[in-house]
Design a protein around this motif. Sequence first.
Motif, PDB file in Angstrom:
ATOM      1  N   SER A 163       0.838  -1.202   0.000  1.00  0.00           N
ATOM      2  CA  SER A 163       0.000   0.000   0.000  1.00  0.00           C
ATOM      3  C   SER A 163       0.875   1.255   0.000  1.00  0.00           C
ATOM      4  N   PRO A 164       0.340   2.388  -0.466  1.00  0.00           N
ATOM      5  CA  PRO A 164       1.144   3.611  -0.556  1.00  0.00           C
ATOM      6  C   PRO A 164       1.733   4.066   0.775  1.00  0.00           C
ATOM      7  N   ASP A 165       1.043   3.777   1.892  1.00  0.00           N
ATOM      8  CA  ASP A 165       1.589   4.182   3.196  1.00  0.00           C
ATOM      9  C   ASP A 165       2.502   3.117   3.799  1.00  0.00           C
ATOM     10  N   VAL A 169      -0.376  -4.991   2.827  1.00  0.00           N
ATOM     11  CA  VAL A 169      -0.016  -5.716   1.618  1.00  0.00           C
ATOM     12  C   VAL A 169      -1.274  -6.385   1.082  1.00  0.00           C
ATOM     13  N   CYS A 170      -1.401  -6.440  -0.250  1.00  0.00           N
ATOM     14  CA  CYS A 170      -2.486  -7.198  -0.851  1.00  0.00           C
ATOM     15  C   CYS A 170      -1.902  -8.264  -1.760  1.00  0.00           C
ATOM     16  N   TRP A 171      -2.683  -9.287  -2.013  1.00  0.00           N
ATOM     17  CA  TRP A 171      -2.326 -10.314  -2.983  1.00  0.00           C
ATOM     18  C   TRP A 171      -3.603 -11.008  -3.441  1.00  0.00           C
ATOM     19  N   GLN A 213      -6.419  -9.004 -11.228  1.00  0.00           N
ATOM     20  CA  GLN A 213      -5.373  -8.010 -10.988  1.00  0.00           C
ATOM     21  C   GLN A 213      -5.872  -7.002  -9.972  1.00  0.00           C
ATOM     22  N   ALA A 214      -4.970  -6.472  -9.167  1.00  0.00           N
ATOM     23  CA  ALA A 214      -5.327  -5.420  -8.205  1.00  0.00           C
ATOM     24  C   ALA A 214      -4.141  -4.473  -8.033  1.00  0.00           C
ATOM     25  N   GLU A 215      -4.440  -3.178  -7.937  1.00  0.00           N
ATOM     26  CA  GLU A 215      -3.428  -2.144  -7.689  1.00  0.00           C
ATOM     27  C   GLU A 215      -4.007  -1.159  -6.694  1.00  0.00           C
ATOM     28  N   TRP A 216      -3.173  -0.660  -5.775  1.00  0.00           N
ATOM     29  CA  TRP A 216      -3.640   0.298  -4.788  1.00  0.00           C
ATOM     30  C   TRP A 216      -3.973   1.636  -5.455  1.00  0.00           C
ATOM     31  N   ARG A 217      -5.104   2.194  -5.054  1.00  0.00           N
ATOM     32  CA  ARG A 217      -5.444   3.567  -5.446  1.00  0.00           C
ATOM     33  C   ARG A 217      -4.891   4.543  -4.415  1.00  0.00           C
ATOM     34  N   ASP A 218      -5.143   4.237  -3.154  1.00  0.00           N
ATOM     35  CA  ASP A 218      -4.615   5.002  -2.032  1.00  0.00           C
ATOM     36  C   ASP A 218      -4.536   4.043  -0.850  1.00  0.00           C
TER      37      ASP A 218
END
Length: 625
Positions: A163-165, A169-171, A213-218
Amino acid sequence: MSIRPIDVARTDGGPQWVEAVGTPEGVEVWWDEPRPHEGGRRCVVRRLPDGTRLDALPAGWNARNRVVEYGGRSWRPLPGGGLVFTNWADQRLYRLDGGEPVPLTPAGDARYGDLYLPPGRDEVWAVRETGDVRDIVAVPLPGDAPVRVVARAQHFLMNPRLSPDGRHVCWIGWDHPNMPWDGTELCVAPLDDTGVAGPYEVVAGGPRESVTQAEWRDADSLYAVTDPTGWWNVHLVRRDGAGARNLTPVETEFGHAPWKPGLATFAVAGGRLVVVYGTPDRRHLGVLDPETGALREVGGEATYWASTVSAADGRAAAVAATPYTPAEVRLVDLDGGGHERVSAPKPLPDRALLPVPETVTIEGVHAHLYPPAGVRGPAPYVVFVHGGPTGNHPVMLDLEIAYFTSRGLGVAVVNYGGSTGYGRAYRERLRHQWGVVDVDDCARVARGLVEQGRADAARIAVRGGSAGGWTTVAALVHSDVFAGGVAHYAITDPESWAAETHDFESRYLDGLIGPLPETRDRYTERSPLLHAGRASGPCLMLHGLEDAIVDVGQAERFVAELDRHGKRWALLTFAGEQHGWRREETIVAALEAELAFYGLVFGFDTPEVPPLALEGKPLAAEGEA
């Protein structure tokens, strides 16, 4: 004039992963490309803002890995121009900063793939595969500290993202018997001070929903491609799992079947997304405003955009193709829409030798037709069957097809029930029906071509590789439409294949045919091996001797049964090849053998290729000596 096998070997195949990197001088673009003339290795290439192209990987190194046998994302550029990559020969992670690559992981049996550079950390994250155990690990880039396990959860893992901060973590994970296009889970977990994930929460997906697929936005939300509606759309998902919003609520696919962990159909570009979407008939590149849902096409004339895209400084790097140009890396201006080809041009044959594709639907089955050159009236045709079977064949330049059409053979590419790109309902037409729906759909298209006066009913063959090879041999023994078949690295007996194949696909047949032992009668009924005596024509089998996905024994046992029943056959094996052809000499030899086979089956001379001898002697008819 016809297309030569060497033209196919040196033009087909394209970039697999791309990355755009913003620098003070402009945007750099990185990609990897096949090198059939260099033993089939994949070389990473770097294109500088001034247009200079450099091989970022020295000769003799091969940026591939064997995670889930098909391989995952195998390299990432490092700040300052370095490279981290997995090497095929030993499956270790290496760092390259000029000179010779330096290993980052110990020698052993582990494989690493789906590489990712978490922002703000001097390490590379990867999915590590040790035997049939997978985890997400952090590998220090200095190489002077031990590998750290970040997360261990489901049996299969992909898409690790920080994550940006830096606090979560994601998966994406899934377990047997699901395949990743059946059902996956998007997981989020907190990271402790040592960089290890705590207990995770599932924020999207499930047993009948596929997140690809996944990507953090914030720090509190993610963009994710998932299909609760039956279509892979882009969603905005909350980190706390409190709901999701569909940003592209249309019956169009924005996702793909994740055979190779690390593929991407969208990239975050500031406050907007670059997306790849459409069907195998036409794949687009677009810019999506996630606030309004507005989608703007920037794909130009390309009919195909691959499942790899990256963005930096208002530009996107992606891989495009048309029916007349091969897969090539393009840099696209997201505001002005301008395109620049950044990969090296490939030598192409005269455009007059290339067939003009026609997209059709025959009795509900999607297909692309490539007419034969110089033939009027009913022509010999070859039905091409894609692999997977959870895959598809897009509209793009394919010199393998043109090799045959330039010699007077028509080609029909069938995206049979089970193919991706047309929504879950079409994909699941094949559920428990593998060996039935795929065979029927190919036969239906062949018969339709005969009824339309395009194809000669006595001169239609079928060919495919892997699962397409299965459909090829199944069509030979379970229908009477085809005069012969060419099967590349084919499955010929489903029950024995399920027992001997690799972990990733070891439960695939639960969904394609049914679970064992409860549905063994289906396996027996559909097995081409057990019904080889019904073959409607001869068969050419081609197989790599290092294939860990479909063992060469599948081909050997099938031709033995053909021989026992008095059927004609030929078997060619290739040392040093795995599941698919990568070496120039193999591509040439396989094409020449296939053309010689069609000459034998359809009754025309092929003096330009080495002769092919069919084994097997037809059994004497009753009453004959």
